[in-house]
Design a protein around this motif. Structure first.
Motif, PDB file in Angstrom:
ATOM      1  N   VAL A 799       0.861  -1.183   0.000  1.00  0.00           N
ATOM      2  CA  VAL A 799       0.000   0.000   0.000  1.00  0.00           C
ATOM      3  C   VAL A 799       0.893   1.227   0.000  1.00  0.00           C
ATOM      4  CG1 VAL A 799      -1.855   1.223   1.193  1.00  0.00           C
ATOM      5  CG2 VAL A 799      -1.747  -1.275   1.293  1.00  0.00           C
ATOM      6  N   ARG A 800       0.944   1.918  -1.102  1.00  0.00           N
ATOM      7  CA  ARG A 800       1.826   3.080  -1.215  1.00  0.00           C
ATOM      8  C   ARG A 800       1.274   4.054  -2.240  1.00  0.00           C
ATOM      9  NH1 ARG A 800       4.558  -1.199  -3.748  1.00  0.00           N
ATOM     10  NH2 ARG A 800       4.939  -0.873  -6.004  1.00  0.00           N
ATOM     11  N   GLY A 801       1.912   5.177  -2.324  1.00  0.00           N
ATOM     12  CA  GLY A 801       1.487   6.194  -3.278  1.00  0.00           C
ATOM     13  C   GLY A 801       2.348   6.198  -4.520  1.00  0.00           C
ATOM     14  N   GLN A 802       1.776   6.749  -5.577  1.00  0.00           N
ATOM     15  CA  GLN A 802       2.526   6.977  -6.812  1.00  0.00           C
ATOM     16  C   GLN A 802       2.083   8.324  -7.350  1.00  0.00           C
ATOM     17  OE1 GLN A 802       1.862   4.773 -10.737  1.00  0.00           O
ATOM     18  NE2 GLN A 802       3.748   3.815 -10.017  1.00  0.00           N
ATOM     19  N   LEU A 803       2.850   9.345  -7.007  1.00  0.00           N
ATOM     20  CA  LEU A 803       2.501  10.726  -7.351  1.00  0.00           C
ATOM     21  C   LEU A 803       1.075  11.058  -6.903  1.00  0.00           C
ATOM     22  CD1 LEU A 803       4.155  11.035 -10.864  1.00  0.00           C
ATOM     23  CD2 LEU A 803       5.029  11.856  -8.671  1.00  0.00           C
ATOM     24  N   GLY A 804       0.711  10.566  -5.740  1.00  0.00           N
ATOM     25  CA  GLY A 804      -0.581  10.891  -5.146  1.00  0.00           C
ATOM     26  C   GLY A 804      -1.660   9.854  -5.343  1.00  0.00           C
ATOM     27  N   ASP A 805      -1.503   8.979  -6.327  1.00  0.00           N
ATOM     28  CA  ASP A 805      -2.479   7.907  -6.534  1.00  0.00           C
ATOM     29  C   ASP A 805      -2.156   6.726  -5.608  1.00  0.00           C
ATOM     30  OD1 ASP A 805      -3.781   9.369  -8.498  1.00  0.00           O
ATOM     31  OD2 ASP A 805      -2.558   8.521 -10.112  1.00  0.00           O
ATOM     32  N   LEU A 806      -3.172   5.900  -5.336  1.00  0.00           N
ATOM     33  CA  LEU A 806      -3.006   4.755  -4.451  1.00  0.00           C
ATOM     34  C   LEU A 806      -2.587   3.524  -5.246  1.00  0.00           C
ATOM     35  CD1 LEU A 806      -3.343   3.312  -1.688  1.00  0.00           C
ATOM     36  CD2 LEU A 806      -5.751   2.944  -2.308  1.00  0.00           C
ATOM     37  N   VAL A 807      -1.496   2.908  -4.807  1.00  0.00           N
ATOM     38  CA  VAL A 807      -1.009   1.666  -5.409  1.00  0.00           C
ATOM     39  C   VAL A 807      -1.314   0.512  -4.461  1.00  0.00           C
ATOM     40  CG1 VAL A 807       1.065   0.363  -6.032  1.00  0.00           C
ATOM     41  CG2 VAL A 807       0.797   2.728  -6.798  1.00  0.00           C
ATOM     42  N   LEU A 808      -1.809  -0.588  -5.003  1.00  0.00           N
ATOM     43  CA  LEU A 808      -1.982  -1.839  -4.265  1.00  0.00           C
ATOM     44  C   LEU A 808      -1.122  -2.888  -4.954  1.00  0.00           C
ATOM     45  CD1 LEU A 808      -5.863  -1.764  -3.727  1.00  0.00           C
ATOM     46  CD2 LEU A 808      -4.074  -1.066  -2.124  1.00  0.00           C
ATOM     47  N   ASP A 809      -0.066  -3.326  -4.269  1.00  0.00           N
ATOM     48  CA  ASP A 809       0.923  -4.211  -4.877  1.00  0.00           C
ATOM     49  C   ASP A 809       1.403  -5.210  -3.826  1.00  0.00           C
ATOM     50  OD1 ASP A 809       2.805  -5.326  -6.569  1.00  0.00           O
ATOM     51  OD2 ASP A 809       4.288  -3.735  -6.254  1.00  0.00           O
ATOM     52  N   PRO A 810       0.529  -6.132  -3.381  1.00  0.00           N
ATOM     53  CA  PRO A 810       0.883  -7.023  -2.270  1.00  0.00           C
ATOM     54  C   PRO A 810       1.978  -8.025  -2.635  1.00  0.00           C
ATOM     55  CG  PRO A 810      -1.166  -7.736  -3.278  1.00  0.00           C
ATOM     56  CD  PRO A 810      -0.818  -6.414  -3.908  1.00  0.00           C
ATOM     57  N   TYR A 849       0.164 -15.248  -7.880  1.00  0.00           N
ATOM     58  CA  TYR A 849      -1.120 -14.540  -7.815  1.00  0.00           C
ATOM     59  C   TYR A 849      -1.029 -13.149  -8.429  1.00  0.00           C
ATOM     60  CZ  TYR A 849       0.432 -12.300  -3.314  1.00  0.00           C
ATOM     61  OH  TYR A 849       1.081 -11.609  -2.333  1.00  0.00           O
ATOM     62  N   GLU A 850      -2.202 -12.664  -8.832  1.00  0.00           N
ATOM     63  CA  GLU A 850      -2.326 -11.294  -9.330  1.00  0.00           C
ATOM     64  C   GLU A 850      -3.681 -10.762  -8.903  1.00  0.00           C
ATOM     65  OE1 GLU A 850      -4.020 -12.371 -13.794  1.00  0.00           O
ATOM     66  OE2 GLU A 850      -1.901 -11.836 -13.553  1.00  0.00           O
ATOM     67  N   ILE A 851      -3.845  -9.455  -8.974  1.00  0.00           N
ATOM     68  CA  ILE A 851      -5.098  -8.824  -8.561  1.00  0.00           C
ATOM     69  C   ILE A 851      -6.170  -9.076  -9.617  1.00  0.00           C
ATOM     70  CG2 ILE A 851      -6.229  -6.591  -8.158  1.00  0.00           C
ATOM     71  CD1 ILE A 851      -3.605  -5.653  -6.869  1.00  0.00           C
ATOM     72  N   LYS A 852      -7.307  -9.672  -9.154  1.00  0.00           N
ATOM     73  CA  LYS A 852      -8.405  -9.994 -10.067  1.00  0.00           C
ATOM     74  C   LYS A 852      -9.609  -9.081  -9.866  1.00  0.00           C
ATOM     75  CE  LYS A 852      -6.862 -13.436 -12.520  1.00  0.00           C
ATOM     76  NZ  LYS A 852      -6.678 -13.283 -13.981  1.00  0.00           N
ATOM     77  N   GLU A 853      -9.782  -8.581  -8.652  1.00  0.00           N
ATOM     78  CA  GLU A 853     -10.976  -7.769  -8.374  1.00  0.00           C
ATOM     79  C   GLU A 853     -10.704  -6.861  -7.187  1.00  0.00           C
ATOM     80  OE1 GLU A 853     -15.442  -9.134  -8.161  1.00  0.00           O
ATOM     81  OE2 GLU A 853     -14.577  -9.296  -6.150  1.00  0.00           O
ATOM     82  N   ILE A 854     -11.232  -5.640  -7.252  1.00  0.00           N
ATOM     83  CA  ILE A 854     -11.141  -4.691  -6.137  1.00  0.00           C
ATOM     84  C   ILE A 854     -12.516  -4.083  -5.900  1.00  0.00           C
ATOM     85  CG2 ILE A 854     -10.079  -2.585  -5.242  1.00  0.00           C
ATOM     86  CD1 ILE A 854      -7.705  -3.068  -7.053  1.00  0.00           C
ATOM     87  N   LYS A 855     -12.954  -4.140  -4.648  1.00  0.00           N
ATOM     88  CA  LYS A 855     -14.195  -3.469  -4.251  1.00  0.00           C
ATOM     89  C   LYS A 855     -13.894  -2.457  -3.158  1.00  0.00           C
ATOM     90  CE  LYS A 855     -17.730  -6.889  -5.459  1.00  0.00           C
ATOM     91  NZ  LYS A 855     -18.860  -7.704  -4.937  1.00  0.00           N
ATOM     92  N   LEU A 856     -14.505  -1.283  -3.299  1.00  0.00           N
ATOM     93  CA  LEU A 856     -14.364  -0.217  -2.314  1.00  0.00           C
ATOM     94  C   LEU A 856     -15.715  -0.002  -1.646  1.00  0.00           C
ATOM     95  CD1 LEU A 856     -12.942   2.159  -0.913  1.00  0.00           C
ATOM     96  CD2 LEU A 856     -13.286   3.498  -2.993  1.00  0.00           C
ATOM     97  N   ASN A 857     -15.763  -0.280  -0.334  1.00  0.00           N
ATOM     98  CA  ASN A 857     -17.033  -0.207   0.409  1.00  0.00           C
ATOM     99  C   ASN A 857     -18.135  -0.992  -0.310  1.00  0.00           C
ATOM    100  OD1 ASN A 857     -15.838   1.394   2.394  1.00  0.00           O
ATOM    101  ND2 ASN A 857     -16.324   3.298   1.306  1.00  0.00           N
TER     102      ASN A 857
END
Length: 893
Positions: A799-810, A849-857
């Protein structure tokens, strides 16, 4: 109570228990608040209490003092049977029984952030004590101590209770500088609440000055009763032939005490408070509340006694203290499948906060310095702060840049106020060559987390001779943050030794490499500076694209070092580099002009890129080793004779971990080379008996042509210990380059070792290093905690930033998921608290593994996959409700 000698977590906020904690000579625990009250406490209530170098309420202690001095917090009871008992365990008779088979006492420690409790039960006397200490989380500089006594026997018992806390009341300098003479300054007073001392003068390095600081030990009972008498003078309290562990006034149950309103001058002081006799029936208990206070306004402290010395007040402030620290630590919540590890990380998360409060001094192991932090600490502690309390970091970073000198070095004495820097002590300027690298590293994290590229354009002053740098016209000179970066990096780029690596000067991250100022070179940090130059070029590209910046204003003098803009450069030539640097330094020494030149941002990007690329090629061409056994790694240093440090040697193979960490972190080697480095490090430096990876092999030589560290016994401190800071940075570097399994092993070895209390002998958390016997050393105040927290959040949970955007890279390995295949982290991003849960039902490895789906709230969210990681725009995060925990669920498959 059982006798299993290991600590065990009892809650979710890091609370733990440890039996027989008193049978450990070097354990200590911090109690503090952000007002500057700093205590250290042991299972036997030794330690000290202070607000700074010149204001110690209790005698200053180092590690060895914890077991060989008698000055400690104590609470005595004299029974109607003529027995004498220290509720703390600090009596001669209790020490004599400690190791006997029929020792009647059992001891249990309980602790949490930040409170400390000792329970002691004596089966012979039928008495139990519970002593709880903490520092209130407010603006008062006071330590509170509750003593609860319980009759566990079958008959009523009458007790005569006496609290006894020696009051040192002066500067740490006075331990050997006028110890007796400074006691003559004491003006001691007994009040209705306790014993107060206010010395007339202070004798320390500041000179003879009027003292305005009061010290006191105050007390009361649960029923609001005050002490009935006092023994305020140490020699009167202990008596002729007695001592603090067998004082005559206690042994004889003396009633020859002073009443309130008495005054004594010129003697060593003790806060010895006699309370009225009390009879306890079987099962009955009574409590006393003590306050050990430092008042730098010189007050009489009675108001503090009225505010704190009651059961109701104690309970109130204890609850507030626990909630305060819980809220602090809740800003980062680790939710791996190992609940013990999650609890352990609560203490790691606390450690950067402790370092802000204590600096690098003021705990028993840290018996050096005079408080405060160094240049490197300022920037590395901000790494953790960016994750925990990001709001004030922008101004903290900005203020810190005012400590940079125009010659590329920096101030080394840090003041207590933001942006306050002082002249070098004794006018001796020491230059650690790594200092120029950390500001960029930290600022880059800030910009990625925030997107604040405009920060680079802010103007800031420079430091010189204890003040601000002036130009030739005596105007305060300012340059933008980009210019500060360039000054720090370009002066090192051209400041090279015979082998064309950056000069070591007075040391790098490893302060022990301090004897190679002439010809020593740090290959390791040459790599880090190289990657910084390339990343700064990338930041400038983004600044141009996002902010439409075409030119950067820079000091006219600096153009000499931007040599590719107007001419060809010969970076393979040491002579060429040193000549340019000499020209720049000569211009600066004659006085900076104050003139600015507009430099094309494209030209600047090109220049930095060429310099960074040259470093990468140079290191791979000239510093990559292969020894006779077929192992490969990078040489990390050259000594003061200009000789390569690492490789095969008649006294054994020589290798440093530092020399591998920074090339990997900088991206110098490709994957195949990293695999070879891992193999070599495992072969030469891995040692599970000390928690993982040693800092270096045994050179079997006192290398006075490189540094004092080689005078240390091997396996201690910077000479071959498992030095947590570098080991964690090794893990970080491996994760950064995609070697998650190897990175995980580094941290897991440290964690498993630290929680093995029988070996490590430390409370939860990460120590500075593990010594040759496997013991954790210099606990709590270590930069490794910031790096471990940074690695957990930005690399392992990704969980980190990239020029202000949110990165998810577990990069979580299978063992870090729970039985349902879930692992989570709670953290702050874009001023919103995010609870992020990764679901890896099949427990796949990182590479599978890789990211397949992201849900926010519980709603689908827009995101982009970029180089294997997901990016969610800042605008989406910014629109979230700040008042609640926002849930992000990520499916891995």
């Amino acid at each position: 109570m059982n006798h299993n000698n290991k600590w065990k977590f009892t809650g979710k906020n890091g609370e733990f228990k440890l039996n027989n904690a008193d049978k450990n000579n070097y354990l200590y625990f911090p109690l503090a608040n952000e007002a500057g009250m700093m205590s250290a406490i042991t299972p036997g209530l030794h330690g000290d209490i202070k607000t700074g170098q010149n204001t110690f309420a209790m005698r200053p202690v180092s590690l060895e003092d914890l077991h060989n001095t008698k000055s400690a917090r104590n609470f005595w009871v004299y029974t109607d049977n003529g027995d004498v008992w220290s509720a703390v365990g600090n009596s001669a008779i209790q020490f004599s029984q400690k190791f006997s088979d029929d020792n009647p006492e059992e001891v249990e420690l309980e602790a949490g952030p930040l409170w400390h409790k000792i329970t002691r039960e004596n089966s012979n006397l039928g008495l139990r004590s519970e002593i709880l200490n903490f520092v209130p989380a407010n603006s008062d500089t006071v330590e509170l101590m509750e003593v609860k006594l319980t009759n566990t026997g079958t008959e009523p018992v009458t007790l005569t209770p006496t609290a006894a806390v020696p009051i040192y009341g002066r500067s740490a300098d006075n331990l050997r500088d006028h110890r007796h003479v400074s006691s003559l300054l004491h003006r001691t007073e007994t009040t209705s609440n306790g014993v107060l001392v206010k010395p007339t003068l202070s004798f320390d390095e500041r000179g003879h000055t009027t003292n305005n600081v009061s010290y006191g030990v105050l007390g009361g009972t649960t029923g609001g009763e005050k002490p009935e008498g006092f023994f305020p003078v140490v020699e009167d309290f202990i008596g002729n032939g007695g001592n603090l562990e067998w004082p005559e006034t206690i042994i004889t149950n003396s009633t020859d005490y002073l009443k309130a309103g008495e005054f004594v001058a010129g003697y060593e002081t003790i806060g010895a408070l006699r309370f009225a006799d009390i009879t306890l029936n079987p099962g009955e208990e009574t409590s006393y509340v003590l306050a050990i206070a430092i008042d730098e306004t010189g007050g009489n402290l009675d108001e503090l006694a009225n505010n704190y010395c009651s059961q109701e007040s104690f309970n109130k402030y204890l609850a507030e203290n626990k909630e305060f620290w819980k809220e602090k630590l809740d800003t980062v919540q680790i939710g791996s499948g190992d609940t013990e590890f999650n609890n352990w990380m609560r203490w790691v998360t606390l450690q950067p906060i402790l370092r802000r409060i204590y600096g690098c001094s003021f705990l028993p192991s840290h018996d050096y310095g005079r408080g405060g932090r160094g240049w490197r600490d300022l920037w590395q502690d901000c790494l953790a702060l960016l994750l925990m309390e990001p709001e004030p970091v922008r101004e903290l970073l900005y203020n810190n840049f005012s400590g940079v000198r125009i010659d590329g070095s920096n101030a080394t004495i840090i003041g207590s106020e933001p942006g306050e820097f002082k002249a070098d002590r004794n006018n001796i300027r020491r230059v650690w060559m790594d200092h120029g690298a950390w500001p960029f590293l930290t600022t880059k994290l800030y910009i990625d987390q925030s997107g604040d590229l405009e920060f680079l354009l802010r103007d800031q002053t420079y430091f010189e001779a204890g003040s601000k740098l002036l130009d030739k016209d005596n105007n305060i000179y300012q340059g933008n943050i980009i210019e500060h970066f360039l000054v720090q990096h370009l002066t090192h780029f051209f400041g090279v030794g015979d082998n064309n690596n950056f000069l070591l000067k007075n040391g790098d991250w490893n302060d022990g490499l301090d004897m190679a100022a002439d010809k020593g070179e740090s290959v390791a940090f040459t790599a880090l500076y190289g990657s910084n130059l390339l990343e700064l070029a990338d930041l400038l590209k983004n600044l141009k694209e996002k902010e439409s910046i075409d030119n950067i204003e820079l000091a006219k003098e600096l153009l000499i070092l931007l040599d590719t803009i107007n001419s060809d450069a010969d970076y393979d030539s040491v002579e060429y580099k040193t000549q340019l640097l000499d020209e720049y330094h000569n211009l600066c020494q004659s006085g900076i002009s104050g003139q600015k030149i507009k430099v094309s941002i494209n030209n600047l990007i090109s220049d930095l890129g060429s310099k960074g690329s040259w470093i990468m090629e140079h290191l791979n061409r000239n510093e990559w080793l292969e020894n006779e056994a077929g192992f490969n790694w990078y040489n990390g240093y050259y000594d003061n004779d200009g000789q390569r440090l690492e490789g095969d040697h008649p006294k054994g193979t020589r290798m440093t971990l530092t020399g591998q960490v920074f090339p990997i972190m900088a991206g110098v080697p490709e994957d195949q080379k990293i695999e070879k480095i891992i193999n070599s490090v495992d072969h030469y430096l891995k040692d599970k008996s000390v928690g993982g990876y040693r800092l270096n092999t045994d050179f079997k030589e006192v290398k006075i042509n490189l540094g004092r560290l080689f005078g240390f016994a091997y396996g201690h401190k910077e000479n071959g210990a498992m030095f947590s800071h570098m080991a964690v940075m090794y893990s970080h570097a491996l994760y950064k380059q995609g070697f998650a399994s190897a990175g995980h092993e580094v941290i897991d070895l440290i964690y498993q070792h630290c929680k093995d209390f029988e070996t490590s002998r430390i409370y939860p958390g990460i120590p500075e290093y593990i010594n040759q016997r496997g013991q954790g050393m210099y606990h709590y105040l270590t930069g490794s905690a910031s790096w471990l927290l940074l690695t957990m959040v930005t690399e392992i949970f990704g969980v980190r930033g990239q020029l202000g955007d949110l990165v998810l890279d577990p990069k979580l390995v299978p063992s870090q998921f729970d039985q349902d295949g879930k692992a989570g982290i709670g953290t702050i991003f874009a001023d919103k608290f995010l609870n992020i849960v990764y679901c890896n039902e099949k427990k796949l490895s990182v590479r599978d593994y890789e990211i397949k789906e992201i849900k926010l709230n519980d709603q689908q969210v827009d995101y982009q996959i970029k180089d294997g990681y997901a990016v969610i725009t800042r605008e989406i995060i910014h629109e979230l409700d700040s008042s609640k925990k926002n849930q992000i669920n990520v499916v891995l498959s």
